[in-house]
Design a protein around this motif. Structure first.
Motif, PDB file in Angstrom:
ATOM      1  N   MET A 191       0.825  -1.213   0.000  1.00 14.60           N
ATOM      2  CA  MET A 191       0.000   0.000   0.000  1.00 14.60           C
ATOM      3  C   MET A 191       0.856   1.258   0.000  1.00 14.60           C
ATOM      4  SD  MET A 191      -3.026  -1.230   2.619  1.00 14.60           S
ATOM      5  CE  MET A 191      -3.854   0.366   2.630  1.00 14.60           C
ATOM      6  N   GLU A 192       2.005   1.248   0.685  1.00 12.55           N
ATOM      7  CA  GLU A 192       2.919   2.403   0.687  1.00 12.55           C
ATOM      8  C   GLU A 192       3.486   2.647  -0.716  1.00 12.55           C
ATOM      9  OE1 GLU A 192       5.846   1.585   3.613  1.00 12.55           O
ATOM     10  OE2 GLU A 192       4.503   1.933   5.334  1.00 12.55           O
ATOM     11  N   LYS A 193       3.866   1.551  -1.388  1.00 19.46           N
ATOM     12  CA  LYS A 193       4.387   1.688  -2.758  1.00 19.46           C
ATOM     13  C   LYS A 193       3.317   2.241  -3.700  1.00 19.46           C
ATOM     14  CE  LYS A 193       7.973  -1.862  -2.651  1.00 19.46           C
ATOM     15  NZ  LYS A 193       8.496  -3.094  -3.273  1.00 19.46           N
ATOM     16  N   LYS A 194       2.079   1.753  -3.520  1.00 20.41           N
ATOM     17  CA  LYS A 194       1.000   2.257  -4.358  1.00 20.41           C
ATOM     18  C   LYS A 194       0.762   3.743  -4.117  1.00 20.41           C
ATOM     19  CE  LYS A 194      -3.944   1.803  -5.253  1.00 20.41           C
ATOM     20  NZ  LYS A 194      -5.214   1.120  -4.905  1.00 20.41           N
ATOM     21  N   GLU A 195       0.828   4.172  -2.848  1.00 20.54           N
ATOM     22  CA  GLU A 195       0.605   5.581  -2.531  1.00 20.54           C
ATOM     23  C   GLU A 195       1.658   6.474  -3.187  1.00 20.54           C
ATOM     24  OE1 GLU A 195      -0.035   8.487   1.372  1.00 20.54           O
ATOM     25  OE2 GLU A 195       0.492   6.367   1.639  1.00 20.54           O
ATOM     26  N   ARG A 196       2.936   6.019  -3.136  1.00 25.85           N
ATOM     27  CA  ARG A 196       3.989   6.803  -3.795  1.00 25.85           C
ATOM     28  C   ARG A 196       3.758   6.846  -5.310  1.00 25.85           C
ATOM     29  NH1 ARG A 196       7.424   3.926  -0.288  1.00 25.85           N
ATOM     30  NH2 ARG A 196       8.157   2.628  -2.028  1.00 25.85           N
ATOM     31  N   SER A 197       3.310   5.735  -5.866  1.00 19.22           N
ATOM     32  CA  SER A 197       3.049   5.685  -7.305  1.00 19.22           C
ATOM     33  C   SER A 197       1.890   6.609  -7.686  1.00 19.22           C
ATOM     34  CB  SER A 197       2.744   4.251  -7.725  1.00 19.22           C
ATOM     35  OG  SER A 197       2.451   4.181  -9.103  1.00 19.22           O
ATOM     36  N   VAL A 198       0.821   6.588  -6.847  1.00 20.44           N
ATOM     37  CA  VAL A 198      -0.344   7.450  -7.108  1.00 20.44           C
ATOM     38  C   VAL A 198       0.054   8.921  -7.061  1.00 20.44           C
ATOM     39  CG1 VAL A 198      -2.556   8.226  -6.194  1.00 20.44           C
ATOM     40  CG2 VAL A 198      -2.064   5.781  -6.373  1.00 20.44           C
ATOM     41  N   ASN A 199       0.863   9.267  -6.037  1.00 17.61           N
ATOM     42  CA  ASN A 199       1.271  10.673  -5.886  1.00 17.61           C
ATOM     43  C   ASN A 199       2.127  11.153  -7.064  1.00 17.61           C
ATOM     44  OD1 ASN A 199      -0.053  10.806  -3.433  1.00 17.61           O
ATOM     45  ND2 ASN A 199       1.770  10.279  -2.236  1.00 17.61           N
ATOM     46  N   ALA A 200       2.845  10.226  -7.710  1.00 16.56           N
ATOM     47  CA  ALA A 200       3.724  10.623  -8.823  1.00 16.56           C
ATOM     48  C   ALA A 200       3.018  10.598 -10.169  1.00 16.56           C
ATOM     49  CB  ALA A 200       4.941   9.698  -8.879  1.00 16.56           C
ATOM     50  N   GLN A 201       1.799  10.036 -10.226  1.00 19.08           N
ATOM     51  CA  GLN A 201       1.123   9.881 -11.511  1.00 19.08           C
ATOM     52  C   GLN A 201       0.806  11.210 -12.182  1.00 19.08           C
ATOM     53  OE1 GLN A 201       0.799   7.001 -13.259  1.00 19.08           O
ATOM     54  NE2 GLN A 201       2.118   6.411 -11.529  1.00 19.08           N
ATOM     55  N   LEU A 218       4.276  15.058 -17.711  1.00 15.70           N
ATOM     56  CA  LEU A 218       5.519  14.965 -18.482  1.00 15.70           C
ATOM     57  C   LEU A 218       5.298  14.215 -19.795  1.00 15.70           C
ATOM     58  CD1 LEU A 218       8.120  14.209 -15.653  1.00 15.70           C
ATOM     59  CD2 LEU A 218       8.080  16.223 -17.141  1.00 15.70           C
ATOM     60  N   LYS A 219       4.523  13.135 -19.775  1.00 11.76           N
ATOM     61  CA  LYS A 219       4.271  12.380 -21.004  1.00 11.76           C
ATOM     62  C   LYS A 219       3.528  13.214 -22.038  1.00 11.76           C
ATOM     63  CE  LYS A 219       4.338   7.663 -19.157  1.00 11.76           C
ATOM     64  NZ  LYS A 219       3.553   6.426 -18.924  1.00 11.76           N
ATOM     65  N   GLN A 220       2.521  13.948 -21.562  1.00 10.42           N
ATOM     66  CA  GLN A 220       1.772  14.804 -22.498  1.00 10.42           C
ATOM     67  C   GLN A 220       2.669  15.897 -23.059  1.00 10.42           C
ATOM     68  OE1 GLN A 220      -1.476  16.176 -20.122  1.00 10.42           O
ATOM     69  NE2 GLN A 220      -2.353  14.128 -19.890  1.00 10.42           N
ATOM     70  N   ARG A 275      13.819  13.683 -16.737  1.00  8.74           N
ATOM     71  CA  ARG A 275      13.015  13.703 -15.518  1.00  8.74           C
ATOM     72  C   ARG A 275      12.026  12.544 -15.494  1.00  8.74           C
ATOM     73  NH1 ARG A 275      12.356  14.061 -10.321  1.00  8.74           N
ATOM     74  NH2 ARG A 275      10.250  14.720  -9.699  1.00  8.74           N
ATOM     75  N   LEU A 276      11.400  12.238 -16.628  1.00 12.44           N
ATOM     76  CA  LEU A 276      10.452  11.131 -16.704  1.00 12.44           C
ATOM     77  C   LEU A 276      11.159   9.797 -16.466  1.00 12.44           C
ATOM     78  CD1 LEU A 276       7.627  10.042 -17.312  1.00 12.44           C
ATOM     79  CD2 LEU A 276       8.238  10.040 -19.745  1.00 12.44           C
ATOM     80  N   ALA A 277      12.338   9.617 -17.046  1.00 15.86           N
ATOM     81  CA  ALA A 277      13.085   8.368 -16.848  1.00 15.86           C
ATOM     82  C   ALA A 277      13.448   8.178 -15.375  1.00 15.86           C
ATOM     83  CB  ALA A 277      14.351   8.379 -17.708  1.00 15.86           C
ATOM     84  N   GLN A 278      13.807   9.267 -14.720  1.00 14.23           N
ATOM     85  CA  GLN A 278      14.152   9.192 -13.296  1.00 14.23           C
ATOM     86  C   GLN A 278      12.931   8.788 -12.464  1.00 14.23           C
ATOM     87  OE1 GLN A 278      15.687  12.837 -11.708  1.00 14.23           O
ATOM     88  NE2 GLN A 278      15.993  12.006  -9.647  1.00 14.23           N
ATOM     89  N   LEU A 279      11.782   9.405 -12.725  1.00 14.83           N
ATOM     90  CA  LEU A 279      10.564   9.065 -11.994  1.00 14.83           C
ATOM     91  C   LEU A 279      10.161   7.609 -12.209  1.00 14.83           C
ATOM     92  CD1 LEU A 279       8.254  12.183 -12.450  1.00 14.83           C
ATOM     93  CD2 LEU A 279       9.142  11.285 -10.299  1.00 14.83           C
ATOM     94  N   GLU A 280      10.190   7.181 -13.466  1.00 12.70           N
ATOM     95  CA  GLU A 280       9.777   5.814 -13.779  1.00 12.70           C
ATOM     96  C   GLU A 280      10.723   4.780 -13.173  1.00 12.70           C
ATOM     97  OE1 GLU A 280       9.495   5.944 -18.028  1.00 12.70           O
ATOM     98  OE2 GLU A 280       7.349   6.411 -17.989  1.00 12.70           O
TER      99      GLU A 280
END
Length: 558
Positions: free
Chosen positions: A148-158, A164-166, A303-308
């Protein structure tokens, strides 16, 4: 006594001599004295010549056709990727709708989140309750918390990742377009930017001007000699000077035509130089734009590569949580097989997931792309605005269909041109600017005396809303009688000129201004071709320091 009479007679004779001498002087000078009070005029001899029938006008650039992008449903605009005046290609991104434009879907998603949260809390509470006595359940509970912690970090970064993708997608398209524009600008500079030297042509123009000044001076001398011959009554000399003046005027006309051609040549040389300067500026600017946008694109990609790399993908994180949740749930179900509330809550979550999935399948895409190529003429909404169904969001002027310019002309001018005539754009230096007459129709505001000319125009620097000056109808015709345009007057009785008439008197010649009604057959910037009761030897008054009237006495410029 006799001596006094002689003195008196001598005195009377002297007074009489003085009186008659003064009378004689006044008689012979009366012509000069009277002339000083007369209006001074400038004249030119009636001549034949060429009239260039050019038609000029100004009009605003308008698109032939436009395309409207309309909303299919009530939606909220998240971002607009173009601006008014931008040129767009087919399938280029125009704007984005917000993810939450479907209110029902958003409401069902919120309900699902609430149920999932309640279900997860129930699982965690039950896991904590049994974890003290069951190590397997405790480990499963800890694994779920980490997931759940990993999901929360992923949600916050979406949000940042999506943005960035757009942005990368948009900038990639822009970089390709800018790279192509830079290459095209450089190629045009190399292929069409040959510099022309107009210095030699300019020197030739100066020489021709000096020659023309000499001809004007000689003409003025001949006109002065003719005036003297007319005043002295020397008919033979008057005929000879008249012929010389005619020949001199023809020579001046030919020299003026040569000078005009040379000026056009010089203008073309300057135009080529100006074109090269503009091409160099465009090439440099296009290169700067391309390099700047390419640099920004690389920064966003990094920046996108770093986040991913740092964040687990959202779908993977959700699946990871679901796996840990199922594992813990199965352990708890074995421990509490008879807990109906727990089972019912799990079923509610499953039903809500199915409802959200169904709505997402029917949800339209967020991106709106252009179905045509063209220029953005209007954007009706801003980011954050809500658009209702069938409302126009963006209007595109279609480039392929081209642009038009329309302006009114007189009925007489419309007779000099025909549909299909090529035209010149006068206030745009770009060589790609061209025009063609495609329609002539009656002007609704003045159908009896005016016509509307419509031109198809095209060029790199031409855009909707721009005002263009267009010239068409480069025809030329020879006429038997032409006069300067400023010599033609008009009042409520029609158009007319003043012809110079000479009247001989015992005291010398008198000059009169005689009104002659004329019909203007054609005109250009300098001359008008006229039809009137005039002879080839007539002189026409071109300028006067005072208003003239028919029959008024005048004097010539010294």
């Amino acid at each position: 006594m006799e001596e006094q009479n002689n003195k008196r007679k001598k005195y009377i004779r002297n007074v009489a001599a003085v009186f008659f001498a003064a009378l004689l002087i006044l008689t012979f000078c009366s012509n000069t004295i009277m002339n000083l009070a007369l209006p001074q005029v400038t004249v030119t001899k009636l001549k034949s010549g060429t009239i260039y029938n050019r038609v000029r006008g100004n009009g605003k650039v308008e698109a032939v056709h436009h395309y409207e992008i309309k909303a299919e449903a009530e939606k909220k605009i998240a971002r607009i990727s173009v601006s008014e005046g931008d040129t767009v290609s087919k399938n280029q991104l125009l704007f984005l709708y917000e993810d939450g434009e479907n209110q029902q879907l958003e409401a069902e998603k919120e309900a699902l989140k609430a149920l999932e949260l309640e279900y997860q809390k129930s699982i965690l509470e039950m896991g904590n309750e049994y974890g003290t006595s069951n190590l397997v359940i405790q480990n499963a509970r800890d694994e779920l918390l980490k997931a759940m912690e990993k999901k929360e970090r992923s949600v916050n970064a979406q949000g940042e990742i999506a943005g960035l993708k757009q942005s990368i997608q948009q900038k990639t398209e822009e970089v390709k377009a800018l790279e192509s524009a830079a290459a095209e600008a450089q190629k045009k500079l190399e292929d069409e930017g040959a510099e022309e030297n107009g210095a030699a042509v300019k020197e030739e123009i100066q020489v021709m001007k000096r020659e023309l000044e000499g001809l004007y001076t000689a003409l003025g001398d001949l006109q002065a000699d003719l005036q003297s011959a007319m005043e002295s009554g020397n008919g033979q000399e008057e005929i000879r000077l008249t012929r010389e003046i005619r020949d001199k005027e023809k020579e001046i006309t030919y020299k003026e035509q040569d000078l005009e051609k040379k000026r056009e040549e010089y203008k073309e040389a300057r135009k080529n130089n100006k074109t090269r300067e503009k091409l160099e500026e465009k090439a440099a600017e296009a290169k700067r734009d391309y390099e700047s946008m390419a640099s920004k694109l690389e920064e966003e990609k990094e920046r996108l590569a770093q986040l991913e790399a740092d964040i687990m993908p959202l779908e993977e994180a959700e699946a990871f949580v679901k796996d840990k949740e199922v594992a813990l749930k199965n352990l708890l179900l074995d421990a509490r097989k008879n807990d109906l509330d727990f089972q019912s809550l799990g079923e509610k979550v499953s039903r809500q997931e199915a409802e959200v999935g169904k709505l997402e399948e029917n949800q339209g895409g967020r991106e709106v792309r252009s179905p045509v190529s063209g220029v953005i003429s209007r954007i009706a909404y801003n980011p954050g605005d809500t658009v209702l169904p069938n409302e126009t969001v963006v209007t595109i002027n279609m480039i392929e269909e081209g642009y038009t310019v329309t302006f009114p002309v007189t009925l007489e001018q419309s007779q000099y041109v025909a549909v299909g005539n090529e035209a010149s754009v006068l206030n745009v230096w770009d060589e790609s600017a061209n025009a063609k007459l495609i329609n002539i129709k009656a002007n609704p505001e003045d159908p009896d005396r005016s016509r509307l000319l419509t031109f198809r125009v095209w060029g790199e620097e031409i855009a909707p809303g721009q005002t263009l000056a267009v010239s068409v109808g480069e025809q030329k015709n020879e006429y038997d009688a032409i006069v300067p345009r400023n010599a033609v007057y008009e009042d409520n009785q029609g158009k007319f000129v003043y012809a110079l008439r000479i009247r001989s008197t015992p005291l010398g010649s008198r000059y009169l201004a005689e009104r002659k009604t004329v019909e203007v057959l054609a005109s250009d910037d300098s001359y008008a071709a006229v039809l009137a009761d005039l002879s080839p030897d007539d002189y026409i008054i071109t300028e006067s320091i005072e208003p003239l009237e028919d029959g008024m006495k005048v004097r010539l410029v010294d």
